[in-house]
Design a protein around this motif. Structure first.
Motif, PDB file in Angstrom:
ATOM      1  N   ASN A 128       0.861  -1.183   0.000  1.00  0.00           N
ATOM      2  CA  ASN A 128       0.000   0.000   0.000  1.00  0.00           C
ATOM      3  C   ASN A 128       0.906   1.246   0.000  1.00  0.00           C
ATOM      4  OD1 ASN A 128      -1.399   2.349   1.305  1.00  0.00           O
ATOM      5  ND2 ASN A 128      -3.135   0.935   1.232  1.00  0.00           N
ATOM      6  N   HIS A 129       0.724   2.076  -1.005  1.00  0.00           N
ATOM      7  CA  HIS A 129       1.560   3.266  -1.193  1.00  0.00           C
ATOM      8  C   HIS A 129       1.559   4.171   0.052  1.00  0.00           C
ATOM      9  CE1 HIS A 129       3.262   6.494  -3.728  1.00  0.00           C
ATOM     10  NE2 HIS A 129       2.522   7.292  -2.994  1.00  0.00           N
ATOM     11  N   HIS A 130       0.421   4.332   0.662  1.00  0.00           N
ATOM     12  CA  HIS A 130       0.344   5.213   1.834  1.00  0.00           C
ATOM     13  C   HIS A 130       1.011   4.599   3.047  1.00  0.00           C
ATOM     14  CE1 HIS A 130      -3.254   7.290  -0.199  1.00  0.00           C
ATOM     15  NE2 HIS A 130      -2.131   7.909  -0.452  1.00  0.00           N
ATOM     16  N   ALA A 132       3.574   2.783   2.917  1.00  0.00           N
ATOM     17  CA  ALA A 132       5.008   3.006   2.682  1.00  0.00           C
ATOM     18  C   ALA A 132       5.403   4.432   3.068  1.00  0.00           C
ATOM     19  CB  ALA A 132       5.352   2.727   1.223  1.00  0.00           C
ATOM     20  N   HIS A 133       4.553   5.414   2.740  1.00  0.00           N
ATOM     21  CA  HIS A 133       4.835   6.807   3.133  1.00  0.00           C
ATOM     22  C   HIS A 133       5.037   6.917   4.646  1.00  0.00           C
ATOM     23  CE1 HIS A 133       4.834   9.546  -0.221  1.00  0.00           C
ATOM     24  NE2 HIS A 133       3.695   9.098  -0.711  1.00  0.00           N
ATOM     25  N   LEU A 134       4.265   6.126   5.411  1.00  0.00           N
ATOM     26  CA  LEU A 134       4.335   6.218   6.881  1.00  0.00           C
ATOM     27  C   LEU A 134       5.737   5.967   7.424  1.00  0.00           C
ATOM     28  CD1 LEU A 134       1.141   4.266   8.061  1.00  0.00           C
ATOM     29  CD2 LEU A 134       1.478   6.735   7.902  1.00  0.00           C
ATOM     30  N   THR A 347       8.628  12.997  -2.297  1.00  0.00           N
ATOM     31  CA  THR A 347       7.846  12.639  -3.477  1.00  0.00           C
ATOM     32  C   THR A 347       7.950  11.128  -3.706  1.00  0.00           C
ATOM     33  OG1 THR A 347       9.762  13.353  -4.743  1.00  0.00           O
ATOM     34  CG2 THR A 347       7.932  14.878  -4.649  1.00  0.00           C
ATOM     35  N   ASP A 348       7.151  10.622  -4.648  1.00  0.00           N
ATOM     36  CA  ASP A 348       7.033   9.167  -4.780  1.00  0.00           C
ATOM     37  C   ASP A 348       8.344   8.514  -5.191  1.00  0.00           C
ATOM     38  OD1 ASP A 348       4.484   9.441  -3.960  1.00  0.00           O
ATOM     39  OD2 ASP A 348       3.606   9.356  -5.967  1.00  0.00           O
ATOM     40  N   ASN A 349       8.635   7.405  -4.533  1.00  0.00           N
ATOM     41  CA  ASN A 349       9.898   6.705  -4.790  1.00  0.00           C
ATOM     42  C   ASN A 349       9.750   5.245  -4.380  1.00  0.00           C
ATOM     43  OD1 ASN A 349      11.115   6.278  -1.873  1.00  0.00           O
ATOM     44  ND2 ASN A 349      10.111   8.257  -1.896  1.00  0.00           N
TER      45      ASN A 349
HETATM   46 ZN    ZN Z   1       2.821   9.352  -2.636  1.00  0.00          ZN
END
Ligand code: ZN
Ligand code: KG4
Length: 389
Positions: A128-130, A132-134, A347-349
């Motif tokens: 889950n992209h979010h 991962a952000h955490l 930013t997304d990575n």
């Molecule tokens: Zn993102």
């Protein structure tokens, strides 16, 4: 669009993680990114951004994004493996963003990762992209960006290699995490590693979208967030009084479409402002102040109520200098530890996808990784509307 639950195989966690090497793919929006992560270290993370391509259209065009991912994914993956100096036979697992994101864009990275897992006979995990952000604020960037990596190398897009980093969870503590990007704005309580609960999210526009859309009204190019940040530096944040939506709503939700509409009507009634460069700077500073005020106030309020001592933030808007400094100022005042994602990881990575995937794989039951990818994981599909719970 059909919204359905995650089909990611559930993982049993143990307390004795084993070092694993993961190849991770991220293609949820307009960045094609591949990273190699081993034992908490980011050995390589290559990002090919499509921003210039979409700028022409004033926003991300899903079909174009998918084609660019298709074009760039293989060279980006080859570069990531080469820079990490890791052979395909050394990989223990493959991961990809499963959702949320643009369906056509997600498909490219997700299917490529599944194919790689199938061929390499290694476990595959959808992320889950979010989520991962955490964990991206816990990645410390340690390496220096080599000059060669700042140049455009792939199809003339702006490519960059994220400096080597290390995820350090040794001083992990429960936190309230602000994820703030062009597509999302949410507050999440991260109670312990891999355990979280969403407190609130945006009911309409995301904060980044508000930056981009109000910037467009002022004639700024897409994405306007970085330009507003730059212009605001020499503007007066008190010049114009824009609304702070849901500031005192009593919950952790956000709404930014009202602010955008307010700017639209204000400019309709005061068109001459746009002929004055200083007035534009004042407008940028005032809009930015309204967004930052809402984000910071609600984040700190949620942290106080959740009884945590730590605040984290990630996502593209976390690059914003006013947001970073205001979060720092208020966290210092209120006694919170602040962990902001490094700018290169806001930013997304794929580095953050790999770090989370490695964390999950490393804690597989009894520390023994499956010898094969499960058919369940290879049959799983993208989940464009995957809502973080
Ligand atoms: Zn993102
Ligand atoms: O996380 P991200 O790269 O992509 C997603 O939306 O998922 O975030 C991009 C967003 C855009 O809306 C962009 O305008 C905003 O982040 N952004 C900024 C800044 N840098 C990027 N907004 C305000 N100030 C910035 N310095």
């Amino acid at each position: 669009m059909e919204f359905h639950g995650s089909t990611t195989p559930s993982i049993q966690y143990s307390t004795t993680p084993v070092p694993v090497t993961v190849l991770a793919f991220e293609t949820s929006c307009d960045e094609t990114s591949v990273a190699v992560v081993r034992d908490g270290k980011v050995l390589s993370s290559v990002v090919s951004s499509q921003i210039k391509l979409h700028a022409e259209y004033g926003g991300v065009v899903p079909e174009l994004a998918a084609r660019e991912h298709l074009r760039n994914l293989l060279p980006v993956a080859q570069t990531a493996l080469r820079e990490a100096q890791v052979g395909a036979n050394e990989l223990d697992g493959v991961a990809a963003t499963q959702g949320p994101g643009l369906p056509t864009a997600l498909l490219i990275g997700f299917r490529a990762a599944q194919a790689a897992a199938f061929v390499l006979r290694k476990p595959f995990i959808g992320i889950n992209h979010h989520e991962a952000h955490l964990y991206s604020p816990w990645i410390t960037v340690s390496g220096v960006l080599p000059a060669s990596c700042r140049q455009n190398t792939l199809h003339n897009r702006s490519d960059k290699k994220i400096p080597l980093g290390q995820a350090d969870f040794s001083d992990f503590e429960p936190n309230v995490s602000l994820i703030v990007s062009g597509g999302h704005t949410m507050l999440v309580l991260v109670e312990s590693e891999l355990k979280h609960r969403v407190l609130g999210s945006t009911m309409d526009d995301a904060a980044g979208e508000c930056f981009d859309k109000t910037g467009k009204l002022m004639g700024l190019a897409y994405p306007a967030g970085p330009e507003i940040d730059r212009l605001a530096e020499q503007g007066n944040p008190k010049a114009f009084d824009f609304p702070r939506p849901l500031l005192n709503s009593g919950n952790d939700d956000f709404s930014f479409s009202g602010l955008k509409t307010s700017v639209r009507y204000f400019l309709r009634d005061n068109p001459a402002l746009l002929d004055d460069a200083q007035k534009i700077r004042d407008l940028c500073a005032s809009i930015q102040a309204a967004i930052v005020d809402v984000l910071v106030t609600k984040t700190i309020r949620a942290a106080k109520r959740s009884d945590v001592r730590c605040v984290t933030a990630s996502g593209g808007v976390t690059c914003n200098r006013a947001l970073r400094s205001e979060l720092k100022r208020v966290c210092d005042r209120e006694g919170f530890t602040l962990r902001l994602a490094e700018r290169s990881l806001c930013t997304d990575n794929a580095a953050m996808i790999g770090i989370l995937a490695e964390r999950k794989l490393a804690q597989c039951a009894a520390g023994i990784l499956p010898a094969e990818p499960s058919s369940e994981s290879l049959d799983s599909d993208i989940n464009p509307g995957w809502v973080l719970a």
